[in-house]
Structures are given as structure tokens and as C-alpha cells.
Design an enzyme around this catalytic site. Structure first.
Site, PDB file in Angstrom:
ATOM      1  N   CYS A   1      -1.695  -9.146  -0.122  1.00 53.43           N
ATOM      2  CA  CYS A   1      -1.027  -8.555  -1.278  1.00 53.43           C
ATOM      3  C   CYS A   1       0.187  -7.728  -0.857  1.00 53.43           C
ATOM      4  CB  CYS A   1      -2.014  -7.677  -2.029  1.00 53.43           C
ATOM      5  SG  CYS A   1      -2.390  -6.175  -1.109  1.00 53.43           S
TER       6      CYS A   1
ATOM      7  N   ASP B   1      -7.888 -11.692   1.892  1.00 54.00           N
ATOM      8  CA  ASP B   1      -6.577 -11.608   2.533  1.00 54.00           C
ATOM      9  C   ASP B   1      -6.715 -11.623   4.053  1.00 54.00           C
ATOM     10  OD1 ASP B   1      -5.504 -11.593   0.100  1.00 54.00           O
ATOM     11  OD2 ASP B   1      -4.980  -9.479   0.037  1.00 54.00           O
TER      12      ASP B   1
ATOM     13  N   CYS C   1     -11.326  -9.497  -0.666  1.00 56.34           N
ATOM     14  CA  CYS C   1     -10.163 -10.070  -1.360  1.00 56.34           C
ATOM     15  C   CYS C   1      -9.714 -11.367  -0.701  1.00 56.34           C
ATOM     16  CB  CYS C   1      -8.996  -9.086  -1.422  1.00 56.34           C
ATOM     17  SG  CYS C   1      -8.347  -8.631   0.187  1.00 56.34           S
TER      18      CYS C   1
ATOM     19  N   CYS D   1      -6.193  -2.072   1.699  1.00 64.35           N
ATOM     20  CA  CYS D   1      -5.163  -2.968   2.240  1.00 64.35           C
ATOM     21  C   CYS D   1      -4.572  -2.379   3.518  1.00 64.35           C
ATOM     22  CB  CYS D   1      -4.051  -3.179   1.211  1.00 64.35           C
ATOM     23  SG  CYS D   1      -4.655  -3.548  -0.439  1.00 64.35           S
TER      24      CYS D   1
HETATM   25 FE1  FES Z   1      -6.427  -7.707  -0.131  1.00 61.89          FE
HETATM   26 FE2  FES Z   1      -4.568  -5.846  -0.535  1.00 61.89          FE
HETATM   27  S1  FES Z   1      -5.815  -6.819  -2.049  1.00 61.89           S
HETATM   28  S2  FES Z   1      -5.276  -6.637   1.325  1.00 61.89           S
END
Ligand code: FES
Length: 142
Positions: free
Chosen positions: A60, A37, A35, A104
Site C-alpha cells: 500500500c 503485502d 494484508c 505497514c
Molecule cells: Fe499492507 Fe499497508 S496495508 S502494508
């Protein structure tokens, strides 16, 4: 049932311990390859106790909520205990997360461990590298 528990919503909307510690003893940065992140965790350690911790995330809502809860769970605890913190314990403390958001919470767990590892490295403290193996997160994703 709502998709997210009240606790998740609370920690998402009012995250605890957000920010940066300029005098951190350990800093951990981890990223989720899928993702994109990113999570950064700062810890302050005194006599083996985590006296303060803060986090920053480019992530997120679930990443924010799980990191917030993770900081609450490790603050004031011995560093060895923080190392044992699992993403499962964080998710339970938040009264659950939807299955597709479990990865996550792994980001929060790994950021804590990376910060502990950084602290150990900076202070020449020996450790078992096996304790710092990263999760194989492939199964966490949709
Ligand atoms: Fe990447 Fe939640 S979608 S940490």
C-alpha cells in the site's frame, strides 16, 4: 488535519531508492500475512557500511512511503545502526501515520532486518538470533 503528512505523501508519490540491486550483498523479503503485502529490500555493504539500498514492494501507499524513508535512513550508515532502525523511528521521520497504518511501517523495519540477516548469513557473521525475532503484528491490525 490531513490523514497523511506532507512527508508521507511526498515519499509515496516520489519514492526514493525504488528498484533492485543486482549485486546486492543482502536481500530481505517479508510479507504481511493479513494484508498480503510483500516487501523486498536489497543492501550493498562495504566495510560494514550500507553504501546502497533499494526496495520493491507490492504494498500500500504507507508501505511505499515507509520503505522509501527507511532506505534514506539506513543509506550510508553502519550495518549495526540499520539493525536498530525501528518502525517507530521511520514513522516519526515521516511525521506520523494513522494508527491503522502503523503495521505497514513494521513491514519496512522487518525488510531491513531480513536483508541484514541475509548479509550476515552469506558472510558467516555470527549474530544473536533474538535480534531477528519478528514482530507479533496481530495488535497492529484493525
Ligand atoms: Fe499492507 Fe499497508 S496495508 S502494508
Amino acid at each position: 488535519m490531513a490523514l497523511y503528512s506532507d512527508k508521507v505523501m511526498d515519499h509515496f508519490q516520489n519514492p526514493r531508492n525504488v528498484g533492485k540491486l543486482d549485486d546486492a550483498d543482502g536481500i530481505g523479503e517479508v510479507g504481511n500475512a493479513k494484508c498480503g503485502d510483500i516487501m523486498r529490500m536489497y543492501i550493498k555493504v562495504d566495510n560494514g557500511i550500507i553504501t546502497d539500498c533499494k526496495f520493491n514492494t507490492f504494498g500500500c501507499g504507507s508501505a511505499i512511503a515507509t520503505s522509501s524513508m527507511a532506505t534514506e535512513l539506513i543509506k550510508g550508515k553502519p550495518i549495526e545502526e540499520a539493525l536498530q532502525l525501528s518502525n517507530k523511528a521511520v514513522v516519526e521521520a515521516l511525521d506520523g501515520l494513522p494508527a491503522h497504518k502503523i503495521h505497514c511501517s513494521v513491514l519496512a523495519e522487518e525488510a531491513v532486518r531480513a536483508a541484514v540477516k541475509d548479509y550476515y548469513d552469506k558472510n558467516g557473521i555470527e549474530y544473536n538470533p533474538d535480534e531477528f525475532q519478528l514482530h507479533d503484528c496481530e495488535h497492529c491490525h484493525d
